[in-house]
Design a protein around this motif. Sequence first.
Motif, short mmCIF file in Angstrom:
data_model
loop_
_atom_site.label_atom_id
_atom_site.label_comp_id
_atom_site.label_asym_id
_atom_site.label_seq_id
_atom_site.Cartn_x
_atom_site.Cartn_y
_atom_site.Cartn_z
N GLY A 617 -34.12 -9.61 69.71
CA GLY A 617 -33.75 -9.34 71.52
C GLY A 617 -35.33 -9.88 72.23
O GLY A 617 -35.75 -8.69 73.11
N LEU A 618 -34.90 -10.79 72.25
CA LEU A 618 -36.83 -11.46 73.16
C LEU A 618 -35.93 -11.47 74.46
O LEU A 618 -34.75 -12.61 74.78
CB LEU A 618 -37.29 -12.60 72.49
CG LEU A 618 -37.44 -12.14 71.02
CD1 LEU A 618 -38.36 -13.91 70.63
CD2 LEU A 618 -38.96 -11.35 71.16
N PRO A 619 -36.93 -11.34 75.74
CA PRO A 619 -36.22 -11.78 76.83
C PRO A 619 -36.29 -13.78 76.98
O PRO A 619 -36.58 -13.89 76.05
CB PRO A 619 -37.99 -12.03 77.83
CG PRO A 619 -38.67 -12.53 76.34
CD PRO A 619 -38.78 -11.38 75.30
N GLU A 634 -40.99 -25.14 76.75
CA GLU A 634 -41.82 -24.74 77.64
C GLU A 634 -41.34 -23.16 77.58
O GLU A 634 -42.26 -22.06 77.57
CB GLU A 634 -41.29 -24.68 79.27
CG GLU A 634 -41.08 -23.56 80.25
CD GLU A 634 -41.13 -24.21 81.41
OE1 GLU A 634 -41.24 -24.04 82.64
OE2 GLU A 634 -40.19 -25.45 81.75
N VAL A 635 -40.33 -22.86 76.74
CA VAL A 635 -39.76 -21.18 76.54
C VAL A 635 -40.89 -20.84 76.01
O VAL A 635 -40.86 -19.69 75.45
CB VAL A 635 -38.56 -20.95 76.08
CG1 VAL A 635 -38.11 -20.12 75.70
CG2 VAL A 635 -37.62 -21.35 77.73
N LEU A 636 -40.63 -22.05 74.28
CA LEU A 636 -41.86 -20.78 73.25
C LEU A 636 -43.01 -21.52 73.36
O LEU A 636 -44.04 -20.31 73.24
CB LEU A 636 -41.01 -22.18 71.76
CG LEU A 636 -40.44 -22.37 71.15
CD1 LEU A 636 -39.95 -23.60 70.81
CD2 LEU A 636 -39.75 -20.89 70.77
N GLU A 637 -43.62 -22.00 74.90
CA GLU A 637 -45.03 -21.30 74.72
C GLU A 637 -45.23 -20.67 75.85
O GLU A 637 -46.03 -19.47 75.74
CB GLU A 637 -45.58 -22.70 75.92
CG GLU A 637 -46.06 -24.01 75.02
CD GLU A 637 -46.17 -25.17 76.34
OE1 GLU A 637 -46.14 -25.01 77.27
OE2 GLU A 637 -46.12 -26.02 75.28
N ASP A 642 -46.60 -13.28 74.07
CA ASP A 642 -46.48 -12.09 73.93
C ASP A 642 -45.97 -11.94 71.96
O ASP A 642 -46.01 -10.44 71.86
CB ASP A 642 -45.43 -11.85 74.87
CG ASP A 642 -46.47 -11.55 75.65
OD1 ASP A 642 -47.63 -10.94 76.43
OD2 ASP A 642 -45.30 -11.73 76.77
N TYR A 643 -45.31 -12.92 71.66
CA TYR A 643 -44.76 -12.78 70.44
C TYR A 643 -45.60 -13.69 69.60
O TYR A 643 -45.40 -15.13 69.64
CB TYR A 643 -42.96 -13.33 70.61
CG TYR A 643 -42.87 -12.45 71.68
CD1 TYR A 643 -42.21 -10.65 70.82
CD2 TYR A 643 -42.47 -12.52 72.88
CE1 TYR A 643 -41.55 -9.91 72.44
CE2 TYR A 643 -42.02 -11.55 73.54
CZ TYR A 643 -41.48 -10.14 73.50
OH TYR A 643 -41.29 -9.41 74.89
N PRO A 644 -45.31 -12.88 68.41
CA PRO A 644 -46.33 -14.20 67.18
C PRO A 644 -44.86 -15.98 66.05
O PRO A 644 -45.20 -16.52 66.18
CB PRO A 644 -46.09 -13.40 65.51
CG PRO A 644 -45.13 -12.02 66.14
CD PRO A 644 -45.42 -11.77 67.58
#
Length: 950
Positions: A617-619, A634-637, A642-644
């Motif tokens: 459920g990540l944004p 870009e999305v991963l960065e 905020d997420y590991p």
Amino acid sequence: MSDLPNAAADAASTPAPAAAPEHGRNTLLLVDGSSYLYRAFHAMPDLRAVAGDMTSPATGAIRGMVNMLAALRREVRAHYAACVFDASGPTFRDALYPEYKAQRSPMPPDLRSQIEPIHEVVRLLGWPVLCVPHVEADDVIGTLAAAAAAQGMDVIVSSGDKDLSQLVNERITIIDTMNGKKRDVAGVTAEFGVPPSLMIDYQTLVGDAVDNVPGVPKVGPKTAAKWLLEYGSLEGLLAQADKIKGVAGENLRGAIEWLPKGRELVTIRTDCDLAEHIVGLPSLEGVAMGAQQTEELKAFYQRFGFKGLVQSLNEQEQPPELIEKSKKPGRSPDPGLFDEPEVQAAEKVSNVRYDTILDWAAFDTWFARVQAAGLVAIDTETTSLDEMRAEIVGISWSVEAGEAAYIPLTHDYPDAPAQLPRDEVLARLKPWLEDASRAKLGQHVKYDRHVFANHGIEVGGYRHDTMLQSYVLEVHKPHGLGSLAERHLGRSGISYEDLCGKGASQIPFSQVSIDKAAEYSCEDSDQTLDVHNTLWPRLEADEKLRYIYELEMKSSEALYRIERNGVMIDAERLAQQSHQLGQRILELEQQAHELAGQPFNLGSPKQIGEIFFVKLGLPVVKKTPSGAPSTDEEVLEKLAEDYPLPARILEHRGLSKLKGTYTDKLGTLALPRTGRVHTHYAQAVAVTGRLSSNDPNLQNIPVRTAEGRRVREAFVAPPGSVIASADYSQIELRIMAHLSSDEALLRAFQDGLDVHRATAAEVFGVAVEEVASEQRRYAKVINFGLIYGMSSFGLAKNLGIETKAAAAYIDRYFQRFAGVKRYMDETRASAKEKGYVETVFGRRLYLPEINSPNGPRRGGAERAAINAPMQGTAADLIKLSMVEVQKVLDEQQRATRMIMQVHDELVFEVPESEADWVRTEVPRIMAGVAALQVPLLAEIGFGSNWEAAH
């Protein structure tokens, strides 16, 4: 599957044979005008009706169309012909599928403005022009081709569009004049793996990304061809769809509902109603080729500034003896800017004389001509594209346009004729080749220098390189010899693939028959000389461009030396790094699986998307064009903040790339005879003048990470020597200060201040000594960001602040550095007027989109207009340094060797006894190659390896 349309069935049938054609009377020639005009636009220079005036009408595509159609008319004898263009507005496919061609970029304004004049000049040249509303050009071509074939005529379609391959049969052939490709039944089958009768099914499965027509997801050409050959047709395949295993089978079954529509979209119609547009159908007299309208053509050419073509028409009306008297040897009647009449140039060399030298008598005769010539074009045919490994198979030369000779040396196919011994030929040529007073010419001479050096010959006297001439004159255009000959001479030629094939079936050049090899190689030398005679007068007439060209020629020589020197690699150290990276990659994979709660493929965007957005459920940061949540870098960065899990995936990707690209491979790239790695520097690629490096790419080592920097530790010096690294300090900011003449920036550099600290003092209104480290960081981002055209949004993102605050910083910067703002505004305005910007030294950097109506494209060009002069000037400076340092090393007979050029950095292998000299002299030489308004500063470091030298 009976509901799938089969509109091209008639075209695929084979009509009864007809009588032999008389002067092309049984031949219909169809030109894909829409394909031609795009090719002409992108192949030709940015010509204008008034030379050099970027506000006058663009004419490059018009000129290219004239050249291409003239060449085609000479090559193909046809009584019937038509040049077919797409009409504006929607077609039946748009109604069938609203997303059809939705991803296509709008036509460039400079091309759109040339459409009507192109239609006009094509008619004046004698070609019937067809532009049918609501019907695509392909469908008009398909309908005419099928009708003519049904009447027993031969049909030749000239186009680069592979989609037309579905029309091919025993009567209909596609030719692609730009690369010499012929798509007959055998040619289509060899290229696509299926016969023309299955091409519609093939295209349905593969889809058409250009026209935004989906196929079966993840099904490429090989799978499509395999399925169709196995099951006989798309209908047969779908009847057995439940038997296809794996993901491909799932995707095929999932696409069954779409495929009828997809097939209808890719099928070229052969039944269009053209009666309103072609008089007398089904008779083809309505598309009989006409005579050119000479007087109207003259007026047209004069209107668009084609003085050379006007001269060519005038000469056609003169007696032959008057034409000969009006010509100067080796030159066109009017050698002005792009006024060489390309059509005439092609005719001038249509009766070429190419000789093959198989005995010493012929060798002596030709070599005497070569020795007496003022300039000789040379070309080598070799065993490899790898210049350090290539050996000579044959040599050609040309001393006069239209005449050339080939010396075959090691062709070894069965029944090959006896050839002169290579070693003896090279021994006889060596004194002339190494004589620097004997002027020589080539296309990409750096490659040929290496090839001769592999045989112990250090060629001297290379005065010209047509690749570099093109690079300086028209950096935004292709620089291959085929493109140059087509663009400037209207000449097409034999391609390497025509001789040797391609892919797994490609044969070595030594197995090409000597008669074909001679024609190919002689053509290369001949065209090189012909292109030079066209381009050199333009360079000679422009002092600034001539200076840049001379710099490129000298840089080519220095780069040849650098490539030849190579660099030592510590393979054992790389192997250790690979092992350590491999362990870390496995750890990251295990950690990612634990964080996800299940195993998954870290390289699969689909699996990552399911875990991120369904399971965890990540944004959703952004979506792909198809509407799915994106998982790009870009999305991963963004998510990694905020997420590991995204952070682990990012690190895993970076280390995997580093391992696969560098630590696993670098150690294997050493040349056995030297024990060193020899990179290749591509000189005519980047529009800014920068070099690019490949095999291996030394410029993309990710030195911002500790692991990336460790790779540089494997670049080592031999015992008794050290590595030295010299580079310019803050070079682009210094160039900005010079270009803008901003008083505050000039003062900061002239006083030797920390320019980022000085900028921070100005922007934040504090004393230099009171600038905090965070303020300096902000100033550094602003300094470099503005050079690259960064917006307030980009600055805010980079600094992690509000856009409004970033905009305020930019406003304050421009208030304090008004000269920079003035320079940027003036540069944008000048670029819009001229279509290009220039470096400090006169290198031209073209901006085709600077006046585009498309906002994002225009904005990108405006940012490039600001940045390109700085990047280009930095490229010029490092080339000047490279050339000057090499000159001093040679003059003083130093043992120090230049071994790499990376961005603004020169890397040396230095004997310990010369370290003090290099420490003092190299920075001094680099700082002194140009006098700007601010001092240039070069810094140097030493170490046992490249990383330690930083």
